[in-house]
Design a protein around this motif. Structure first.
Motif, PDB file in Angstrom:
ATOM      1  N   VAL A 173       1.272   4.014   1.532  1.00  0.00           N
ATOM      2  CA  VAL A 173       0.945   4.767   2.744  1.00  0.00           C
ATOM      3  C   VAL A 173       2.219   5.057   3.525  1.00  0.00           C
ATOM      4  O   VAL A 173       3.245   4.412   3.330  1.00  0.00           O
ATOM      5  CB  VAL A 173      -0.045   3.978   3.635  1.00  0.00           C
ATOM      6  N   ASP A 174       2.131   6.023   4.425  1.00  0.00           N
ATOM      7  CA  ASP A 174       3.276   6.376   5.266  1.00  0.00           C
ATOM      8  C   ASP A 174       3.362   5.510   6.510  1.00  0.00           C
ATOM      9  O   ASP A 174       4.450   5.326   7.063  1.00  0.00           O
ATOM     10  CB  ASP A 174       3.186   7.846   5.686  1.00  0.00           C
ATOM     11  N   ARG A 233       7.422   2.161   5.409  1.00  0.00           N
ATOM     12  CA  ARG A 233       6.217   2.439   6.197  1.00  0.00           C
ATOM     13  C   ARG A 233       6.501   2.317   7.696  1.00  0.00           C
ATOM     14  O   ARG A 233       7.102   1.353   8.145  1.00  0.00           O
ATOM     15  CB  ARG A 233       5.100   1.469   5.804  1.00  0.00           C
ATOM     16  N   THR A 277      -6.244   8.925   9.406  1.00  0.00           N
ATOM     17  CA  THR A 277      -6.299   7.477   9.542  1.00  0.00           C
ATOM     18  C   THR A 277      -7.378   6.934   8.620  1.00  0.00           C
ATOM     19  O   THR A 277      -8.447   7.524   8.464  1.00  0.00           O
ATOM     20  CB  THR A 277      -6.586   7.080  11.003  1.00  0.00           C
ATOM     21  N   LEU A 278      -7.082   5.781   7.998  1.00  0.00           N
ATOM     22  CA  LEU A 278      -7.949   5.210   6.967  1.00  0.00           C
ATOM     23  C   LEU A 278      -8.369   3.802   7.357  1.00  0.00           C
ATOM     24  O   LEU A 278      -7.652   3.114   8.084  1.00  0.00           O
ATOM     25  CB  LEU A 278      -7.210   5.165   5.626  1.00  0.00           C
ATOM     26  N   LEU A 311       1.280   2.227   9.074  1.00  0.00           N
ATOM     27  CA  LEU A 311       0.294   1.164   9.242  1.00  0.00           C
ATOM     28  C   LEU A 311      -0.025   1.009  10.721  1.00  0.00           C
ATOM     29  O   LEU A 311       0.882   1.019  11.563  1.00  0.00           O
ATOM     30  CB  LEU A 311       0.838  -0.162   8.709  1.00  0.00           C
ATOM     31  N   VAL A 328      -6.946   5.358   0.133  1.00  0.00           N
ATOM     32  CA  VAL A 328      -5.543   5.793   0.175  1.00  0.00           C
ATOM     33  C   VAL A 328      -5.240   6.843  -0.883  1.00  0.00           C
ATOM     34  O   VAL A 328      -4.638   7.891  -0.592  1.00  0.00           O
ATOM     35  CB  VAL A 328      -4.602   4.583   0.020  1.00  0.00           C
ATOM     36  N   GLY A 332      -2.168  14.244   8.722  1.00  0.00           N
ATOM     37  CA  GLY A 332      -2.656  13.166   7.870  1.00  0.00           C
ATOM     38  C   GLY A 332      -3.952  12.642   8.434  1.00  0.00           C
ATOM     39  O   GLY A 332      -4.520  13.207   9.379  1.00  0.00           O
ATOM     40  N   LEU A 337       0.832  -1.206   0.000  1.00  0.00           N
ATOM     41  CA  LEU A 337       0.000   0.000   0.000  1.00  0.00           C
ATOM     42  C   LEU A 337       0.870   1.262   0.000  1.00  0.00           C
ATOM     43  O   LEU A 337       1.848   1.343   0.748  1.00  0.00           O
ATOM     44  CB  LEU A 337      -0.915   0.015   1.218  1.00  0.00           C
ATOM     45  N   CYS A 347      -6.672  10.326  -0.214  1.00  0.00           N
ATOM     46  CA  CYS A 347      -6.029  10.944   0.954  1.00  0.00           C
ATOM     47  C   CYS A 347      -4.644  11.463   0.591  1.00  0.00           C
ATOM     48  O   CYS A 347      -4.272  12.585   0.944  1.00  0.00           O
ATOM     49  CB  CYS A 347      -5.948   9.927   2.084  1.00  0.00           C
ATOM     50  N   ASN A 348      -3.874  10.643  -0.121  1.00  0.00           N
ATOM     51  CA  ASN A 348      -2.542  11.077  -0.532  1.00  0.00           C
ATOM     52  C   ASN A 348      -2.611  12.323  -1.404  1.00  0.00           C
ATOM     53  O   ASN A 348      -1.817  13.263  -1.251  1.00  0.00           O
ATOM     54  CB  ASN A 348      -1.826   9.955  -1.284  1.00  0.00           C
TER      55      ASN A 348
END
Length: 275
Positions: free
Chosen positions: A17-18, A52, A206-207, A20, A213, A204, A15, A216-217
């Protein structure tokens, strides 16, 4: 990501994302808690998640699973341990003491979820309670419930609370993340809430679903117009050094604008490096 779901943990490796949050709390049924704990700790210790940040959300203080969760998470040494419903500065210090007792490495930071009226009102003290606290995470679902408010577009019932926690985080120098958006099929509403969170100052969001994703990014990354404006402003600042007054696109430029522009470009470069 629910840590009882091994397929989800595998998917998390790819994913964009930054960070998890490997969950042991709400996303895990009581009879799956032990399995989820083992899965999350193995994942956090594996080194398989690249850039991540990997965190483990344990069950809250006072639950039957908390002590075992915390001990196992500390041994696994994730980037962070996320604790739900942290209510006060005293609880932050108690959690840090417990982390140290369980041998958590210095690189494992505490992420505190702010989910109650008391935590919101005490957010400044909570955020500054210990240097090991790195992130405040809004638990907006629980906050709405505790306030006996309603879930409405625009989040008017909790805007005061959201802003208050952002203020507390900025004063203490810790990161702050907006809460989740529940309707994973409503991408328009989700994008609106992302923009609101960004405008309020959140770092940021939370998802709860991979489908969230990309939007949001895109929202939290600087736009092309913002990047170009930042470059132009910095160029004008450098050209006008020593002149006393600098303008860019008709706007007066001061040191604070330069700092904002540099932050925009730093974020842009960080996003490019991840891409």
């Amino acid at each position: 990501m629910p840590s009882s779901n091994e397929r989800a943990l595998e998917k998390a490796k790819s994913l964009p994302v930054d960070g998890l949050i490997l969950d042991l709390e709400d996303a895990v049924a009581p009879d799956a808690k032990a399995t989820a704990r083992g899965n999350a700790c193995a994942a956090a210790a594996s080194g398989d998640y690249g850039h991540r940040e990997v965190t483990i959300r344990v069950n809250g203080l006072g639950t039957e699973w908390h002590d075992d969760d915390l001990a196992a998470a500390c041994a696994a040494g994730p980037d962070g341990i996320v604790v739900p419903k942290v209510g006060s500065a005293d609880e932050v210090r108690s959690l840090v003491t417990a982390m140290e007792r369980h041998g958590a490495p210095d690189t494992t930071r505490l992420w505190a979820m702010v989910e109650t009226p008391g935590a919101v009102l005490g957010a400044a003290e909570l955020a500054a309670a210990h240097e090991r606290l790195a992130v405040l995470v809004l638990g907006t679902n629980d906050l709405v419930k505790e306030l006996q408010a309603r879930f409405v577009p625009g989040r008017a019932p909790i805007l005061t609370a959201l802003s208050h926690v952002v203020l507390a985080a900025r004063a203490a120098g810790v990161a702050v993340l907006d809460g989740v958006y529940n309707d994973v099929k409503d991408l328009d509403g989700f994008e609106d809430e992302c923009r609101q969170g960004r405008d309020l100052g959140f770092d940021g969001k939370t998802l709860i679903h991979p489908g969230q994703v990309e939007a949001c990014n895109a929202t939290f990354a600087p736009s092309e117009d913002e990047v170009e404006d930042a470059r132009g402003l910095l160029a004008a600042w450098e050209e006008g050094a020593g002149s006393g007054v600098v303008t860019h696109e008709g706007r007066m430029v001061e040191n604070l604008h330069v700092e904002v522009a540099r932050r925009v470009l730093a974020t842009h470069e960080a996003v490019r490096a991840r891409s």
